[in-house]
Design a protein around this motif. Structure first.
Motif, PDB file in Angstrom:
ATOM      1  N   LEU A 177       0.861  -0.999  -0.149  1.00  0.00           N
ATOM      2  CA  LEU A 177      -0.021   0.253   0.100  1.00  0.00           C
ATOM      3  C   LEU A 177       0.433   1.113   0.201  1.00  0.00           C
ATOM      4  CD1 LEU A 177      -2.413   1.323   0.302  1.00  0.00           C
ATOM      5  CD2 LEU A 177      -2.510   1.229   2.488  1.00  0.00           C
ATOM      6  N   TYR A 178       0.674   1.924  -1.062  1.00  0.00           N
ATOM      7  CA  TYR A 178       1.114   3.285  -0.968  1.00  0.00           C
ATOM      8  C   TYR A 178       0.803   4.302  -0.851  1.00  0.00           C
ATOM      9  CZ  TYR A 178       4.332   7.403  -2.479  1.00  0.00           C
ATOM     10  OH  TYR A 178       4.319   9.152  -3.345  1.00  0.00           O
ATOM     11  N   GLY A 179       0.914   4.496   0.521  1.00  0.00           N
ATOM     12  CA  GLY A 179      -0.131   6.096   1.007  1.00  0.00           C
ATOM     13  C   GLY A 179       0.122   7.609   0.478  1.00  0.00           C
ATOM     14  N   GLY A 180       1.328   7.697   0.088  1.00  0.00           N
ATOM     15  CA  GLY A 180       1.532   8.816  -0.062  1.00  0.00           C
ATOM     16  C   GLY A 180       1.431  10.116   1.178  1.00  0.00           C
ATOM     17  N   CYS A 181       1.567  10.676   1.352  1.00  0.00           N
ATOM     18  CA  CYS A 181       1.954  12.174   2.975  1.00  0.00           C
ATOM     19  C   CYS A 181       0.454  11.821   3.228  1.00  0.00           C
ATOM     20  CB  CYS A 181       1.311  13.640   1.679  1.00  0.00           C
ATOM     21  SG  CYS A 181       3.106  13.982   1.013  1.00  0.00           S
ATOM     22  N   PHE A 182      -0.630  11.015   2.824  1.00  0.00           N
ATOM     23  CA  PHE A 182      -2.128  11.073   3.153  1.00  0.00           C
ATOM     24  C   PHE A 182      -1.463  10.098   4.613  1.00  0.00           C
ATOM     25  CE2 PHE A 182      -5.340   7.833   3.859  1.00  0.00           C
ATOM     26  CZ  PHE A 182      -6.421   8.562   4.922  1.00  0.00           C
ATOM     27  N   VAL A 183      -0.196   9.020   4.037  1.00  0.00           N
ATOM     28  CA  VAL A 183      -0.063   8.301   5.384  1.00  0.00           C
ATOM     29  C   VAL A 183       1.152   8.605   6.060  1.00  0.00           C
ATOM     30  CG1 VAL A 183       0.399   5.537   6.392  1.00  0.00           C
ATOM     31  CG2 VAL A 183      -1.273   6.679   4.662  1.00  0.00           C
ATOM     32  N   ARG A 184       1.078   9.096   7.624  1.00  0.00           N
ATOM     33  CA  ARG A 184       2.341   9.570   8.335  1.00  0.00           C
ATOM     34  C   ARG A 184       3.052   8.866   8.671  1.00  0.00           C
ATOM     35  NH1 ARG A 184       4.157  13.820   6.993  1.00  0.00           N
ATOM     36  NH2 ARG A 184       4.922  14.780   9.459  1.00  0.00           N
ATOM     37  N   PRO A 221       4.631   5.578   3.587  1.00  0.00           N
ATOM     38  CA  PRO A 221       4.542   6.605   3.019  1.00  0.00           C
ATOM     39  C   PRO A 221       4.718   7.951   2.708  1.00  0.00           C
ATOM     40  CG  PRO A 221       6.375   6.851   4.738  1.00  0.00           C
ATOM     41  CD  PRO A 221       5.697   5.121   4.294  1.00  0.00           C
ATOM     42  N   GLY A 222       4.417   9.148   2.152  1.00  0.00           N
ATOM     43  CA  GLY A 222       4.737   9.610   1.363  1.00  0.00           C
ATOM     44  C   GLY A 222       6.729  10.452   1.950  1.00  0.00           C
ATOM     45  N   HIS A 223       6.769  10.677   2.581  1.00  0.00           N
ATOM     46  CA  HIS A 223       7.789  10.669   3.392  1.00  0.00           C
ATOM     47  C   HIS A 223       8.137   9.868   4.939  1.00  0.00           C
ATOM     48  CE1 HIS A 223       8.059  14.398   1.555  1.00  0.00           C
ATOM     49  NE2 HIS A 223       6.376  14.449   2.518  1.00  0.00           N
ATOM     50  N   GLY A 224       9.439   9.595   4.828  1.00  0.00           N
ATOM     51  CA  GLY A 224      10.063   9.112   5.925  1.00  0.00           C
ATOM     52  C   GLY A 224      10.232   7.251   5.569  1.00  0.00           C
ATOM     53  N   SER A 225       9.898   5.986   6.557  1.00  0.00           N
ATOM     54  CA  SER A 225      10.394   5.154   6.180  1.00  0.00           C
ATOM     55  C   SER A 225       8.895   4.611   5.872  1.00  0.00           C
ATOM     56  CB  SER A 225      11.190   4.409   7.554  1.00  0.00           C
ATOM     57  OG  SER A 225      12.336   4.879   7.466  1.00  0.00           O
ATOM     58  N   LYS A 226       9.348   3.582   5.436  1.00  0.00           N
ATOM     59  CA  LYS A 226       7.957   2.695   4.845  1.00  0.00           C
ATOM     60  C   LYS A 226       7.811   1.612   6.468  1.00  0.00           C
ATOM     61  CE  LYS A 226      11.068  -1.348   3.037  1.00  0.00           C
ATOM     62  NZ  LYS A 226      11.191  -2.095   4.211  1.00  0.00           N
ATOM     63  N   GLY A 227       6.869   0.696   6.380  1.00  0.00           N
ATOM     64  CA  GLY A 227       6.392   0.033   7.601  1.00  0.00           C
ATOM     65  C   GLY A 227       5.509  -1.218   7.457  1.00  0.00           C
ATOM     66  N   ASP A 228       4.283  -1.114   8.496  1.00  0.00           N
ATOM     67  CA  ASP A 228       3.162  -2.015   8.317  1.00  0.00           C
ATOM     68  C   ASP A 228       2.221  -1.368   7.757  1.00  0.00           C
ATOM     69  OD1 ASP A 228       3.103  -2.290  10.955  1.00  0.00           O
ATOM     70  OD2 ASP A 228       4.488  -3.908  10.870  1.00  0.00           O
ATOM     71  N   THR A 229       0.439  -1.899   8.554  1.00  0.00           N
ATOM     72  CA  THR A 229      -0.059  -1.123   9.013  1.00  0.00           C
ATOM     73  C   THR A 229      -0.288  -0.830  10.231  1.00  0.00           C
ATOM     74  OG1 THR A 229      -0.911  -2.985   9.821  1.00  0.00           O
ATOM     75  CG2 THR A 229      -1.738  -2.969   7.356  1.00  0.00           C
TER      76      THR A 229
END
Length: 251
Positions: A177-184, A221-229
């Motif tokens: 899932l690519y959240g972009g800036c919607f996800v922190r 996320p749009g910025h920072g490290s990837k992770g999980d849910t």
């Protein structure tokens, strides 16, 4: 030797373009790293007033000999480098999708348009770009959900959040899932820039995404490290906290 090193930098798939300083911009160069089979993260940089040096994420999705870009890099220079990297791999670039209208998602649209590479955005994103006298994507997509690149990526509009037009992108073949800036990111202690945010909608919009993609293996996320849910849970908590803060301030 210099030519050999340049060939290595351009062609080796796991090589990080970062940490070298561009002579013209003094910014770190584009980074491309593989995060899963058929999925690469591209990271570009910009100096942002009030925030300093900020990195921005995007994706390159690969299937057989085809590639598709999710969010352009933060400059035309890095967009050109990204396309050159894709060409060096002998992939056919099917196009790009921008997840909202801000510069960190759309800076390369004009360059891609000028090089006859298909660009996609929602109708709302294009309207915002035109309103800001910026170059819109060639293809304006309607509806709350649609697929692109022969089903390689699926796009979903959950409602307002970081912006009114933000969408998320799902990779069905890899459950990314690519959240972009919607996800922190988990390290984010705030929602970041909220000048165009819809705080009242954000927690509800995240809930929709959580319900739709409960089995996401990787969340970007749009910025920072990837992770999980956990990134979704974290983002919802931040948005809820900010909403309550503003609600109490207005009483």
């Amino acid at each position: 030797m210099r030519l050999l090193m340049l060939f290595f930098i351009v062609t080796y798939p796991g090589f990080l373009f970062a940490h070298e300083k561009s002579a013209d911009s003094k910014l770190p160069n584009l980074e491309i790293t593989q995060i899963d089979e058929g999925a690469f993260l591209h990271k570009s940089y910009s100096q942002v007033e009030g925030w300093g040096l900020v990195s921005s994420n995007g994706l390159i999705v690969v299937d057989n000999n085809s590639a598709f870009v999710v969010d352009t890099p933060w400059s035309e220079r890095d967009t050109a480098k990204l396309v050159n990297w894709i060409k060096a791999k002998n992939y056919t670039l099917l196009g790009s999708m921008s997840t909202h209208s801000h510069e960190d998602r759309t800076a390369g649209i004009k360059w891609l348009n000028n090089h006859s590479i298909p660009t996609y955005a929602t109708k709302l994103t294009n309207e915002l770009l035109i309103k800001e006298n910026k170059t819109p994507a060639i293809h304006a997509m309607s509806g709350t959900e649609f697929s692109l690149a022969n089903g390689l990526v699926e796009v979903f509009y959950p409602g307002g959040g970081h912006t009114i037009d933000n969408v998320v992108v799902w990779l069905p073949k890899s459950n990314i899932l690519y959240g972009g800036c919607f996800v922190r990111s988990l390290k984010s202690g705030s929602l970041g820039y909220t000048g165009e945010a819809h705080i009242e909608q954000w927690p509800k919009s995240v809930t929709k995404v959580m319900a739709r993609y409960p089995n996401a293996k990787i969340v970007v996320p749009g910025h920072g490290s990837k992770g999980d849910t956990m990134l979704l849970t974290h983002t919802k908590a931040l948005a809820t906290q900010e909403f309550e803060k503003r609600r109490k301030a207005s009483l």
